[in-house]
Design a protein around this motif. Structure first.
Motif, PDB file in Angstrom:
ATOM      1  N   ASN A 227       0.841  -1.191   0.000  1.00 20.64           N
ATOM      2  CA  ASN A 227       0.000   0.000   0.000  1.00 20.64           C
ATOM      3  C   ASN A 227       0.879   1.245   0.000  1.00 20.64           C
ATOM      4  O   ASN A 227       0.926   1.990   0.975  1.00 20.64           O
TER       5      ASN A 227
ATOM      6  N   GLY B 195       2.632   4.729  -0.160  1.00 25.31           N
ATOM      7  CA  GLY B 195       2.060   5.984   0.310  1.00 25.31           C
ATOM      8  C   GLY B 195       3.124   7.045   0.474  1.00 25.31           C
ATOM      9  O   GLY B 195       4.298   6.739   0.661  1.00 25.31           O
TER      10      GLY B 195
ATOM     11  N   ASP C 279      -2.277   7.499  -0.029  1.00 26.22           N
ATOM     12  CA  ASP C 279      -1.790   6.136  -0.263  1.00 26.22           C
ATOM     13  C   ASP C 279      -2.602   5.458  -1.355  1.00 26.22           C
ATOM     14  O   ASP C 279      -3.652   5.972  -1.782  1.00 26.22           O
TER      15      ASP C 279
ATOM     16  N   GLY D 201      -3.635  -1.284   5.064  1.00 29.82           N
ATOM     17  CA  GLY D 201      -3.285  -0.552   6.276  1.00 29.82           C
ATOM     18  C   GLY D 201      -2.047   0.264   5.991  1.00 29.82           C
ATOM     19  O   GLY D 201      -1.642   0.380   4.824  1.00 29.82           O
ATOM     20  N   TYR D 202      -1.410   0.793   7.000  1.00 27.31           N
ATOM     21  CA  TYR D 202      -0.189   1.576   6.811  1.00 27.31           C
ATOM     22  C   TYR D 202       0.926   0.635   6.324  1.00 27.31           C
ATOM     23  O   TYR D 202       1.349  -0.241   7.060  1.00 27.31           O
ATOM     24  N   ARG D 203       1.323   0.803   5.079  1.00 24.09           N
ATOM     25  CA  ARG D 203       2.322  -0.056   4.413  1.00 24.09           C
ATOM     26  C   ARG D 203       1.980  -1.545   4.593  1.00 24.09           C
ATOM     27  O   ARG D 203       2.860  -2.374   4.823  1.00 24.09           O
ATOM     28  N   ASP D 204       0.712  -1.862   4.454  1.00 21.14           N
ATOM     29  CA  ASP D 204       0.283  -3.228   4.730  1.00 21.14           C
ATOM     30  C   ASP D 204      -0.950  -3.573   3.897  1.00 21.14           C
ATOM     31  O   ASP D 204      -1.721  -2.687   3.510  1.00 21.14           O
TER      32      ASP D 204
ATOM     33  N   LYS E   3       9.352   0.871   8.845  1.00 22.22           N
ATOM     34  CA  LYS E   3       8.063   1.559   8.987  1.00 22.22           C
ATOM     35  C   LYS E   3       8.186   2.540  10.143  1.00 22.22           C
ATOM     36  O   LYS E   3       8.985   2.321  11.060  1.00 22.22           O
TER      37      LYS E   3
ATOM     38  N   ILE F 138      -2.278   9.651  16.058  1.00 24.52           N
ATOM     39  CA  ILE F 138      -3.188   9.050  15.068  1.00 24.52           C
ATOM     40  C   ILE F 138      -4.609   9.025  15.617  1.00 24.52           C
ATOM     41  O   ILE F 138      -5.571   9.243  14.905  1.00 24.52           O
TER      42      ILE F 138
ATOM     43  N   LYS G  21       2.204   7.745  15.910  1.00 25.88           N
ATOM     44  CA  LYS G  21       3.182   7.199  14.949  1.00 25.88           C
ATOM     45  C   LYS G  21       4.472   8.006  15.090  1.00 25.88           C
ATOM     46  O   LYS G  21       4.459   9.229  14.954  1.00 25.88           O
TER      47      LYS G  21
ATOM     48  N   GLU H 104      10.463  -2.554   6.297  1.00 25.13           N
ATOM     49  CA  GLU H 104       9.430  -2.349   5.266  1.00 25.13           C
ATOM     50  C   GLU H 104       9.616  -3.229   4.027  1.00 25.13           C
ATOM     51  O   GLU H 104       8.657  -3.857   3.588  1.00 25.13           O
TER      52      GLU H 104
END
Ligand code: EPU
Length: 344
Positions: free
Chosen positions: A125, A127, A132, A161-164, A236, A260, A266, A329
């Motif tokens: 994902n 971004g 993203d 999800g965040y980098r997922d 990440k 967040i 984060k 990552e």
């Protein structure tokens, strides 16, 4: 299909690690991709699928088949509110952003200059700068290596999800992405939430201005993989509890974190790494980039092993210093398949 007898992968990974594989296949369309991947799977030969090779660390020669995804094609349709794009996995991501801008279909400019292919975009994902891939995704089509069938997941089923995504979790090593469906609203809604973009006024900003600003910002901070091998952010940004953040803030008032929600923050991993004194540090041929500590570079003939050792050293030190565990990552590959950083 081009089955190569010269098996070097050095030009096929942006880290520029010089390793070989047993068999290298350039698959130019969907039929060739399916055939090459299913043949390897049926013969129980280790399989590594490469797009732009921009998010992968190869630690040693790959004892199996590498399939390079080269399928091309962008089909555009439109309805009253949006442009709908069907894009083949082998298209280059940045070229797609430029194509959309040139054809008056703005929306993707915040994601300009992200290296890699369209097929790789959903996996982590991708971004940057407040946007993203998930925001623009309608669906993802993939080859299921276990069933041999082509499947389509809509965006919510991809569990972005965040980098997922599901492709890094339940479908890890099982899905080969063939194409994606994107949706770009006709009503352009610029995303100006991030740093340098905040200078722009909504009334007067154009997609081209956002695109140019993103390109300039990225070029200042992030090394061009053609010049200095790298895979973008190596870690990440870790998510920690608000309590832990407040405790860290007491000790380190200049720590960088983004709240967040009411429970989680984060942290900027780049700050943690810089603060631990790693900027510019080298290990073998690998180094921590001077302009952005989150990026590990191939300074001089680095092996994937050099890079992983440096990463492990960073993870251990950050854990000791801040009681925070950094997650890697990029995907790390050994001789026959994907590995965790501690086993690489
Ligand atoms: N910082 C430092 N030292 C450093 C680097 C960063 O102190 O060496 C601090 C700075 O205060 C800076 C803050 O960390 O303001 C955040 O840094 P930056 O804005 O450069 O963003 P990032 O969190 O390091 C993330 C993405 C990048 C993306 C940028 C911009 C991750 C892991 N990385 O980096 O994505 O381009 O934001 O949106 O989320 C990638 O995934 O490969 C990638 C490059």
């Amino acid at each position: 299909m081009d089955t190569n007898i010269y098996h070097s992968l050095v030009k096929l990974n942006t880290l520029g690690v010089d390793v070989n594989c047993d068999q290298l296949i350039h698959a130019c369309d969907r039929k060739q991709i399916v055939e090459a991947c299913l043949n390897a799977t049926c013969d129980k030969v280790p399989l590594l699928v490469l797009g732009g090779g921009s998010n992968i660390v190869l630690t040693t020669n790959f004892e199996g088949t590498v399939v390079v995804i080269g399928s091309k094609g962008i089909i555009v349709t439109e309805d009253a509110t949006a442009y709908r794009l069907v894009v083949e996995a082998g298209e280059n991501w940045h070229d797609l952003v430029v194509f959309c801008l040139e054809n008056k279909m703005p929306g993707l400019e915040n994601l300009a200059l992200i290296p890699g292919s369209v097929g790789a975009a959903p996996i982590q994902n991708i971004g940057a700068y407040g946007a993203d891939f998930a925001q623009y995704c309608d669906w993802v089509e993939y080859l299921d290596l276990e069933t041999g069938l082509c499947q389509r997941l809509n965006a919510s089923e991809c569990l972005f999800g965040y980098r997922d995504s599901i492709f890094k979790q339940a479908l890890k090593q099982r899905a080969v992405i063939l194409s994606v469906g994107l949706s770009l609203d006709k009503q352009w809604n610029p995303n100006l939430s991030y740093g340098p973009l905040r200078e722009f006024k909504r009334e007067s900003v154009s997609p081209q201005m956002v695109f140019d600003c993103i390109c300039t910002t990225r070029q200042q901070k992030l090394p061009d993989p053609k010049v200095l091998g790298n895979v973008g952010s190596f870690f990440k940004n870790p998510i920690i509890s608000l309590e832990q953040y407040e405790a860290l803030q007491q000790q380190y008032p200049d720590i960088v974190g983004y709240v967040i929600n009411e429970r989680e923050v984060k942290l900027a991993a780049g700050w943690l790494i810089e603060r631990s004194g790693f900027k510019g540090m080298t290990h073998g041929g690998a180094a921590v980039h001077l302009n952005q500590a989150l990026v590990l570079i191939n300074k001089s003939h680095a092996t994937g092993y050099d890079v992983c050792q440096l990463a492990r050293h960073i993870i251990a030190k950050i854990r000791n210093h801040f009681m925070v565990t950094l997650e890697v990552e990029p995907r790390i590959f050994g001789a026959t398949g994907q590995k965790e950083i501690n086993d690489a």
